[in-house]
Scaffold this motif. Structure first.
Motif, PDB file in Angstrom:
ATOM      1  N   ILE A   1    -112.341 -23.440 111.632  1.00  0.00           N
ATOM      2  CA  ILE A   1    -113.600 -23.779 110.980  1.00  0.00           C
ATOM      3  C   ILE A   1    -113.334 -24.981 110.079  1.00  0.00           C
ATOM      4  O   ILE A   1    -112.664 -24.864 109.050  1.00  0.00           O
ATOM      5  CB  ILE A   1    -114.136 -22.587 110.167  1.00  0.00           C
ATOM      6  CG1 ILE A   1    -113.952 -21.280 110.945  1.00  0.00           C
ATOM      7  CG2 ILE A   1    -115.619 -22.782 109.847  1.00  0.00           C
ATOM      8  CD1 ILE A   1    -114.061 -20.044 110.096  1.00  0.00           C
TER       9      ILE A   1
ATOM     10  N   THR B   1    -115.140 -23.971 103.972  1.00  0.00           N
ATOM     11  CA  THR B   1    -115.168 -22.827 104.886  1.00  0.00           C
ATOM     12  C   THR B   1    -113.973 -21.899 104.711  1.00  0.00           C
ATOM     13  O   THR B   1    -113.818 -20.955 105.489  1.00  0.00           O
ATOM     14  CB  THR B   1    -115.223 -23.311 106.350  1.00  0.00           C
ATOM     15  OG1 THR B   1    -113.961 -23.889 106.721  1.00  0.00           O
ATOM     16  CG2 THR B   1    -116.330 -24.330 106.565  1.00  0.00           C
TER      17      THR B   1
ATOM     18  N   LEU C   1    -120.139 -16.242 112.904  1.00  0.00           N
ATOM     19  CA  LEU C   1    -118.724 -16.430 113.207  1.00  0.00           C
ATOM     20  C   LEU C   1    -118.072 -15.118 113.653  1.00  0.00           C
ATOM     21  O   LEU C   1    -117.202 -15.120 114.534  1.00  0.00           O
ATOM     22  CB  LEU C   1    -117.998 -16.995 111.988  1.00  0.00           C
ATOM     23  CG  LEU C   1    -118.307 -18.457 111.644  1.00  0.00           C
ATOM     24  CD1 LEU C   1    -117.808 -18.790 110.242  1.00  0.00           C
ATOM     25  CD2 LEU C   1    -117.688 -19.401 112.669  1.00  0.00           C
TER      26      LEU C   1
END
Length: 276
Positions: A40, A143, A119
């Motif tokens: 990410i 993130t 996610l």
């Protein structure tokens, strides 16, 4: 070569797909074979150095999966001198939605960003698709905490928090927390205690975006399950434009014996130990 063509060329060895869950769709880029590791990206997005990190995972025998959540994929926006005013304008325009998107709780405390739910669903799909014991996740900067929030699901076996910077440490209470809800954190703590889950965190010691108090908080909450990698400033790549921050990308010195390279090797080893 214009900037858009150069960005596309940087992504040429990755396959572009998309994934939808609960009505939310994001593109993603994937490469490799073997158990999945979800990468990410940090701001400004999927830069060439993030892609290089993904390729390292591929070379180690994993499938790298990079969700496109913001930025211009493939653009070297971490290097303003290279992309110039036009490139920085492109990058800035692509980041503007972060401030208003309901998927990111940038200013909130004690909450997991809604995008973490997407996610988690992506991780479940990638486990079914790629096999192995489970899935790894590496979050970076903005993130960084997402990887911790993903660890609510049993399928996530290797969460890595690289320079987790949210919430911004503008007050003492914000420095002693991370962007995950208390309920989600309790679930992760149970997994650490009962399942042996390990959570790895990476930071430079001087990094004001990742204060000492945040790693102290994680140690208190997770105990020995939190594996902290903390580096001195002189370990950072001196050619990087910003002060020491991005352990696995902009400030990596990819040479044997370098502390940042050892940190990278530690991340790869965590994936090997847990996903195969």
């Amino acid at each position: 070569m214009d900037l858009k063509a150069e960005a596309a060329a940087n992504l040429a060895d990755f396959t572009k797909e998309s994934f939808t869950d609960a009505g939310v769709t994001h593109d993603l880029y994937r490469k490799g074979a073997g158990p999945a590791v979800i990468v990410i990206a940090e701001i400004p997005g999927i830069t060439p150095k993030v892609l290089d990190f993904a390729r390292t995972l591929v070379d180690a025998g994993f499938t790298a999966v990079l969700p496109h959540l913001f930025g211009v994929p493939g653009l070297d926006a971490g290097n303003p001198k290279k992309v110039g005013v036009q490139g920085m304008a492109m990058a800035g325009a692509s980041l503007a939605p972060l401030c208003v998107s309901k998927e990111f709780t940038i200013l909130a405390v004690g909450k997991s960003s809604p995008v973490v739910t997407w996610l988690r669903a992506l991780a479940r799909q990638e486990h079914q698709r790629c096999g192995g014991k489970g899935v790894g996740a590496v979050g970076m900067c903005l993130t960084g905490g997402f990887a911790l929030g993903m660890a609510v699901d049993d399928v996530l076996l290797a969460p890595v928090l690289s320079q987790p910077s949210m919430p911004l440490g503008i007050t003492a209470s914000r420095r002693r927390t991370i962007d995950i809800s208390p309920q989600d954190l309790d679930t992760v703590k149970v997994r650490c205690a009962k399942q042996g889950l390990k959570v790895m965190g990476l930071r430079f010691k001087s990094d004001k975006l990742v204060p000492d108090e945040r790693f102290a908080f994680l140690r208190e909450q997770l105990g020995d399950a939190f594996v902290a990698v903390e580096l001195d400033d002189d370990a950072a790549n001196p050619d990087a434009l910003l002060t020491p921050h991005s352990v696995l990308t902009e400030h990596l010195i990819d040479e044997p014996g370098q502390p940042t390279r050892q940190a990278l090797d530690d991340v790869v080893q965590l994936m090997r130990d847990t996903l195969r």
